[in-house]
Design a protein around this motif. Structure first.
Motif, PDB file in Angstrom:
ATOM      1  N   THR B 104       0.902  -1.269   0.008  1.00  0.00           N
ATOM      2  CA  THR B 104      -0.083   0.036   0.028  1.00  0.00           C
ATOM      3  C   THR B 104       0.857   1.302  -0.062  1.00  0.00           C
ATOM      4  O   THR B 104       0.528   2.313  -0.519  1.00  0.00           O
ATOM      5  CB  THR B 104      -0.890   0.088   1.250  1.00  0.00           C
ATOM      6  N   GLY B 105       1.862   1.270   0.656  1.00  0.00           N
ATOM      7  CA  GLY B 105       2.931   2.444   0.793  1.00  0.00           C
ATOM      8  C   GLY B 105       3.624   2.570  -0.701  1.00  0.00           C
ATOM      9  O   GLY B 105       3.858   3.554  -1.112  1.00  0.00           O
ATOM     10  N   LEU B 106       4.110   1.438  -1.235  1.00  0.00           N
ATOM     11  CA  LEU B 106       4.559   1.620  -2.426  1.00  0.00           C
ATOM     12  C   LEU B 106       3.445   1.959  -3.612  1.00  0.00           C
ATOM     13  O   LEU B 106       3.801   2.877  -4.495  1.00  0.00           O
ATOM     14  CB  LEU B 106       4.880   0.155  -3.012  1.00  0.00           C
ATOM     15  N   ASP B 107       2.328   1.503  -3.527  1.00  0.00           N
ATOM     16  CA  ASP B 107       1.156   2.014  -4.353  1.00  0.00           C
ATOM     17  C   ASP B 107       0.800   3.604  -4.166  1.00  0.00           C
ATOM     18  O   ASP B 107       0.526   4.366  -5.227  1.00  0.00           O
ATOM     19  CB  ASP B 107      -0.032   1.141  -4.210  1.00  0.00           C
ATOM     20  N   ARG B 108       0.892   3.913  -3.079  1.00  0.00           N
ATOM     21  CA  ARG B 108       0.625   5.349  -2.543  1.00  0.00           C
ATOM     22  C   ARG B 108       1.573   6.277  -3.182  1.00  0.00           C
ATOM     23  O   ARG B 108       1.411   7.260  -4.019  1.00  0.00           O
ATOM     24  CB  ARG B 108       0.625   5.776  -1.227  1.00  0.00           C
ATOM     25  N   THR B 109       3.026   5.770  -3.227  1.00  0.00           N
ATOM     26  CA  THR B 109       4.104   6.560  -4.064  1.00  0.00           C
ATOM     27  C   THR B 109       3.929   6.476  -5.477  1.00  0.00           C
ATOM     28  O   THR B 109       4.160   7.527  -6.342  1.00  0.00           O
ATOM     29  CB  THR B 109       5.347   5.945  -3.539  1.00  0.00           C
ATOM     30  N   ALA B 110       3.502   5.367  -6.148  1.00  0.00           N
ATOM     31  CA  ALA B 110       3.244   5.096  -7.282  1.00  0.00           C
ATOM     32  C   ALA B 110       2.423   6.176  -7.831  1.00  0.00           C
ATOM     33  O   ALA B 110       2.368   6.870  -8.911  1.00  0.00           O
ATOM     34  CB  ALA B 110       2.785   3.733  -7.758  1.00  0.00           C
ATOM     35  N   ARG B 111       1.067   6.242  -7.232  1.00  0.00           N
ATOM     36  CA  ARG B 111      -0.046   7.378  -7.512  1.00  0.00           C
ATOM     37  C   ARG B 111       0.652   8.727  -7.454  1.00  0.00           C
ATOM     38  O   ARG B 111       0.336   9.476  -8.381  1.00  0.00           O
ATOM     39  CB  ARG B 111      -1.245   7.140  -6.311  1.00  0.00           C
ATOM     40  N   ARG B 112       1.186   9.074  -6.615  1.00  0.00           N
ATOM     41  CA  ARG B 112       1.866  10.290  -6.314  1.00  0.00           C
ATOM     42  C   ARG B 112       2.777  10.774  -7.563  1.00  0.00           C
ATOM     43  O   ARG B 112       2.730  11.891  -7.686  1.00  0.00           O
ATOM     44  CB  ARG B 112       2.742  10.318  -4.981  1.00  0.00           C
ATOM     45  N   THR B 115       2.690   6.750 -11.830  1.00  0.00           N
ATOM     46  CA  THR B 115       3.386   5.513 -12.144  1.00  0.00           C
ATOM     47  C   THR B 115       2.442   4.383 -11.827  1.00  0.00           C
ATOM     48  O   THR B 115       1.672   4.411 -10.802  1.00  0.00           O
ATOM     49  CB  THR B 115       4.624   5.346 -11.341  1.00  0.00           C
ATOM     50  N   ALA B 116       1.990   3.610 -12.933  1.00  0.00           N
ATOM     51  CA  ALA B 116       1.192   2.605 -12.561  1.00  0.00           C
ATOM     52  C   ALA B 116       1.857   1.100 -12.412  1.00  0.00           C
ATOM     53  O   ALA B 116       2.891   0.801 -13.295  1.00  0.00           O
ATOM     54  CB  ALA B 116       0.252   2.313 -13.931  1.00  0.00           C
ATOM     55  N   VAL B 117       1.717   0.540 -11.503  1.00  0.00           N
ATOM     56  CA  VAL B 117       2.206  -0.901 -11.220  1.00  0.00           C
ATOM     57  C   VAL B 117       1.581  -1.866 -11.938  1.00  0.00           C
ATOM     58  O   VAL B 117       0.198  -1.907 -11.800  1.00  0.00           O
ATOM     59  CB  VAL B 117       2.290  -1.420  -9.447  1.00  0.00           C
ATOM     60  N   VAL B 118       2.166  -2.552 -13.043  1.00  0.00           N
ATOM     61  CA  VAL B 118       1.704  -3.346 -14.051  1.00  0.00           C
ATOM     62  C   VAL B 118       1.854  -4.567 -14.250  1.00  0.00           C
ATOM     63  O   VAL B 118       1.422  -5.490 -14.776  1.00  0.00           O
ATOM     64  CB  VAL B 118       1.641  -2.626 -15.523  1.00  0.00           C
ATOM     65  N   GLY B 119       2.645  -5.127 -12.862  1.00  0.00           N
ATOM     66  CA  GLY B 119       3.052  -6.546 -13.004  1.00  0.00           C
ATOM     67  C   GLY B 119       3.721  -6.654 -11.563  1.00  0.00           C
ATOM     68  O   GLY B 119       4.186  -5.917 -10.989  1.00  0.00           O
ATOM     69  N   GLY B 120       3.671  -7.993 -11.446  1.00  0.00           N
ATOM     70  CA  GLY B 120       4.327  -8.454 -10.242  1.00  0.00           C
ATOM     71  C   GLY B 120       4.884  -9.928 -10.111  1.00  0.00           C
ATOM     72  O   GLY B 120       4.138 -10.709 -11.016  1.00  0.00           O
ATOM     73  N   ASP B 121       5.736 -10.320  -9.330  1.00  0.00           N
ATOM     74  CA  ASP B 121       6.103 -11.524  -8.916  1.00  0.00           C
ATOM     75  C   ASP B 121       6.223 -11.901  -7.503  1.00  0.00           C
ATOM     76  O   ASP B 121       6.992 -10.966  -6.737  1.00  0.00           O
ATOM     77  CB  ASP B 121       7.359 -11.970  -9.499  1.00  0.00           C
ATOM     78  N   VAL B 122       5.892 -12.839  -6.784  1.00  0.00           N
ATOM     79  CA  VAL B 122       5.706 -13.076  -5.208  1.00  0.00           C
ATOM     80  C   VAL B 122       6.474 -14.484  -5.295  1.00  0.00           C
ATOM     81  O   VAL B 122       5.822 -15.371  -5.761  1.00  0.00           O
ATOM     82  CB  VAL B 122       4.637 -13.121  -4.614  1.00  0.00           C
ATOM     83  N   ALA B 123       7.652 -14.507  -4.462  1.00  0.00           N
ATOM     84  CA  ALA B 123       8.341 -15.981  -4.241  1.00  0.00           C
ATOM     85  C   ALA B 123       8.271 -15.866  -2.839  1.00  0.00           C
ATOM     86  O   ALA B 123       9.345 -15.077  -2.294  1.00  0.00           O
ATOM     87  CB  ALA B 123       9.349 -16.000  -5.069  1.00  0.00           C
TER      88      ALA B 123
END
Lengths: 300, 300
Positions: B104-112, B115-123
């Protein structure tokens, strides 16, 4: 390993085989000439002990796998890979020569698939080796093939034999980039995915994105020789082992005939309107397949 | 933490605030409408125990930092960030709520920063938390500002005060994206870099890429209040502490007057033809600065 030395080595050795690099990785960011059509963007990591075992795997193969997993995803969209950036987390006691062999393997695969490594990050830490690759691709006038386009009545096909990847293929597989592009260019492909988590699981992903079900003919699943060398039923390995990295795709029946004639895939089943993945045995009986592919090969 | 659940959550919550996403991260790769001009491409990782301490840092701040470091690099090229992909390596015992706060913190900075987060990987793995961000940007008709463009006689300027980031700024800094773009649009900037490794080291990078030297006026370096709250000389903190993430840039003297009048930077020295970074004391004496910025804040 000195991070700066390694970055300098990477910068000198890797990824300048395109006229499209305006500013290389020595700056704050790489600058690249835009390509044709839409962009594709993908990230993926491999971690020691999860996706490979650094005690037994050749470093060149680890580097290959780190990039090839992303290439496989761009191939599964039927599009062209272009640029990669590579971020490495390196154990403090890593030997520099070993890391360079890993990067050389990665770069060899990049060359083979016309991909330029245009940036990187190296951080040493107290933990295990991990490599992240972010890969760009482009459509060049093609339509990306999605997971969500399967239609009831479509044939389901795969590009190659399945199962037993743990015996070696999981490190040395060929990402089906050329095959994916060729399928997308020459045939009417409705949906496509790469088989990283196993046929049962990935067909499940494709079906749930497309809101359809599937019936797979047990006798038509191509089983890799490696699947027969492992304990257990070869069919189960073909269904549930991950990391085959073949392409799974759906297409109209008439197109499927053309694909099989061209030797570009083998039909294994049919998209149905009934939810769930069913297996048709030789005697005609249907049974539902429980999804039990694993997310990562070494995790079981 | 279930990897698939987390990816589903990310997919539902994050990064759909642009009309440019053709295919979202639920597919093999994201597909994005191409933008204007050249592409910028950058990767960077943050690792628990190296770039943050998960025992004391707020998860939102860690997410912010993971993205903001990449944003800072695109800002240092004077260009526009656009799309990010995020790969996470998560300890097996991580709490899902904590990871979601981080994202959520990362996304808040993206919005500001649009920048759109368009993909991810979780391991998940046996090691520590690590987050890799790969970030795309675009030029939109601007020329990217390189490290290598400094010319003898240029003024050297910075966007803000330096030193003592370990007391908090290293986690909460504002990446100078808007400032970098504004400098690039409104002024004739010859070279630029973001201050991640410390003034001495990063000015060294800029000078060696530009094949020039520099003289910095000790009395003109803006020293952050935090640098005075630490043991040791405040000037040393301003010179050698990393992770200020201010911009360091060079430009013609006449432009530098305009920048200072507009309150967009402070001149701290001048580019010289003599190799090396020199510090001019209040009494006029010159001494060469030994580079001893560290590559990562927690490593010393």
């Amino acid at each position: 390993v000195s991070e700066l030395d390694l970055i300098r080595w990477i910068r000198g050795r890797i990824g300048k085989r395109t006229g499209r690099i305006v500013v290389d990785s020595g700056d704050d960011a790489a600058v690249l000439k835009g390509g044709r059509g839409h962009l594709l963007f993908k990230t993926d990591s491999v971690i020691d002990g999860v996706h490979f075992d650094s005690r037994t795997a050749k470093p060149e193969d680890i580097g290959h796998k780190a990039l090839a997993r992303c290439l496989s995803d761009i191939g599964a969209m039927g599009c062209y890979p272009t640029f990669a950036v590579v971020a490495m987390m390196i154990p403090r006691n890593a030997r520099e020569a070993w890391i360079k062999r890993l990067l050389t393997g990665l770069d060899r695969t990049a060359r083979r698939f016309q991909t330029a490594v245009v940036g990187g990050d190296v951080a040493s830490h107290a933990g295990k080796l991990a490599i992240n690759v972010a890969l760009l691709g482009e459509t060049r006038g093609l339509e990306p093939v999605r997971r969500s386009g399967a239609r009831v009545g479509d044939a389901i096909a795969v590009t190659g034999p399945l199962g037993g990847s743990i015996l070696g293929k999981h490190l040395k597989f060929t990402p089906r980039v050329r095959e994916g592009i060729e399928l997308n260019r020459r045939f009417e492909i409705h949906s496509m995915i790469d088989l990283s988590d196993g046929l049962a699981t990935d067909l499940g992903h494709l079906c749930s994105e497309s809101r359809v079900g599937a019936v797979v003919d047990e006798s038509r699943i191509p089983i890799a020789p490696a699947a027969r060398r492992l304990p257990g039923l070869p069919l189960d390995h073909a269904l549930f082992d991950g990391e085959d990295y073949e392409l799974l795709f759906t297409l109209p029946q008439t197109e499927a005939v053309r694909v099989e004639k061209a030797g570009r895939g083998r039909v294994i089943g049919q998209v149905s309107a009934i939810d769930g993945i069913y297996l048709r045995a030789r005697n005609g009986n249907l049974r539902e397949v429980q999804r039990r592919g694993w997310e990562h090969r070494f995790r079981r």
